[in-house]
Design an enzyme around this catalytic site. Structure first.
Site, short mmCIF file in Angstrom:
data_model
loop_
_atom_site.label_atom_id
_atom_site.label_comp_id
_atom_site.label_asym_id
_atom_site.label_seq_id
_atom_site.Cartn_x
_atom_site.Cartn_y
_atom_site.Cartn_z
N ASP A 12 0.94 -0.84 0.14
CA ASP A 12 0.16 -0.13 0.12
C ASP A 12 0.84 1.38 0.24
O ASP A 12 0.36 1.56 1.11
CB ASP A 12 -0.90 -0.19 1.07
CG ASP A 12 -2.30 -1.37 1.07
OD1 ASP A 12 -1.71 -2.07 0.38
OD2 ASP A 12 -2.69 -1.22 2.52
N LYS A 110 -7.48 -4.81 -2.99
CA LYS A 110 -7.99 -5.24 -1.95
C LYS A 110 -9.29 -4.35 -1.44
O LYS A 110 -9.19 -2.98 -1.77
CB LYS A 110 -6.50 -6.13 -0.61
CG LYS A 110 -6.28 -4.70 0.03
CD LYS A 110 -5.11 -4.94 0.50
CE LYS A 110 -4.22 -4.41 0.98
NZ LYS A 110 -4.53 -2.99 1.88
N CYS A 155 -1.88 -1.93 7.42
CA CYS A 155 -1.78 -3.18 6.39
C CYS A 155 -0.04 -4.36 6.61
O CYS A 155 -0.71 -5.88 6.05
CB CYS A 155 -1.64 -2.81 5.15
SG CYS A 155 -4.00 -2.11 4.93
C1 VGL Z 1 -5.00 0.88 5.52
C2 VGL Z 1 -6.16 1.61 6.76
C3 VGL Z 1 -6.99 1.22 6.30
C4 VGL Z 1 -3.10 0.18 4.99
C5 VGL Z 1 -6.04 0.86 5.16
O1 VGL Z 1 -2.89 0.53 4.54
O2 VGL Z 1 -2.17 0.13 6.61
N1 VGL Z 1 -5.25 1.40 6.72
N2 VGL Z 1 -7.02 1.04 5.11
#
Ligand code: VGL
Ligand code: ZN
Length: 202
Positions: A12, A110, A155
């Site tokens: 991410d 995702k 994540c």
């Molecule tokens: C994430 C919160 C919500 C992350 C993704 O990538 O850690 N955290 N969505």
């Protein structure tokens, strides 16, 4: 070059998790050069991308009266309500502009099901619905994973713990990760990763 049984999983590294983004992680952009360098070392490279519809149930804005970063109960358990982030097709959902995405073998998206959040690269937050990444890695003969990216305590940690549970040998390279750290979530995630057998490397 690392052997073919090792994969780099980049979690991410998207604009919304970098300074200026909707769910900015302090120093989120600072890890990009280190990740780009690592891409050159690994034979197998996977990127993940948080990829939510605008009506996603993890967004506080979709729960009238709920404040960002408050908690709610979902059918699958407790869930943090986040500021809207990584909405499909937006600039915020795009990878950081400095990230070397061309070397990646696979991009896993995702969090695209409106009713379920997905922190982990392997399973959604119901801990049952697979993303397909395990099948991809196993069919390529991968046994060892190095995880980097955002955010360490969400994540990255969920992915690392699931990976360990799926039988991979898992290392989290913390210098190439940054945390959200909501009220102790980083210390808690590090404890849970260690307890799951994940190797934390500075
Ligand atoms: C994430 C919160 C919500 C992350 C993704 O990538 O850690 N955290 N969505
Ligand atoms: Zn998200």
């Amino acid at each position: 070059m690392r052997p073919n049984f090792e994969a780099l999983i980049v979690i991410d590294v998207q604009n919304d998790f970098c300074p200026g983004g909707a769910l900015a992680v302090a120093g989120g952009d600072a890890i990009v050069p280190a990740i780009n360098a690592l891409m050159g070392d690994f034979a197998v490279k996977v990127l993940t991308q948080d990829w939510h519809p605008a009506d996603h149930a993890s967004f506080a804005a979709n729960h009238p009266g709920a404040a960002p970063f408050s908690m709610t109960e979902m059918p699958y358990g407790p869930q943090v309500l986040w500021p809207a982030h990584c909405i499909q097709g937006t600039h915020g959902a795009a990878f950081h502009g400095g990230l070397a995405t061309d070397p990646a073998d696979l991009i896993v998206r995702k969090g695209f099901r409106p009713a379920i959040d997905s922190y982990s690269a392997f399973f959604e937050n119901d801990h049952e619905t697979p993303t397909g990444l395990d099948g991809y890695l196993k069919s390529r003969g991968v046994t060892d994973l190095t995880l980097v990216g955002l955010a360490t305590d969400f994540c990255v940690a969920y992915s690392a713990i699931d990976a360990a549970g799926l039988g991979y040998t898992v290392t989290v390279l913390e210098s190439a990760c940054r945390a959200i750290d909501l009220d102790g979530t980083l210390a808690d995630a590090r404890d849970r990763m260690r307890a799951a057998g994940v190797r934390l490397v500075a």
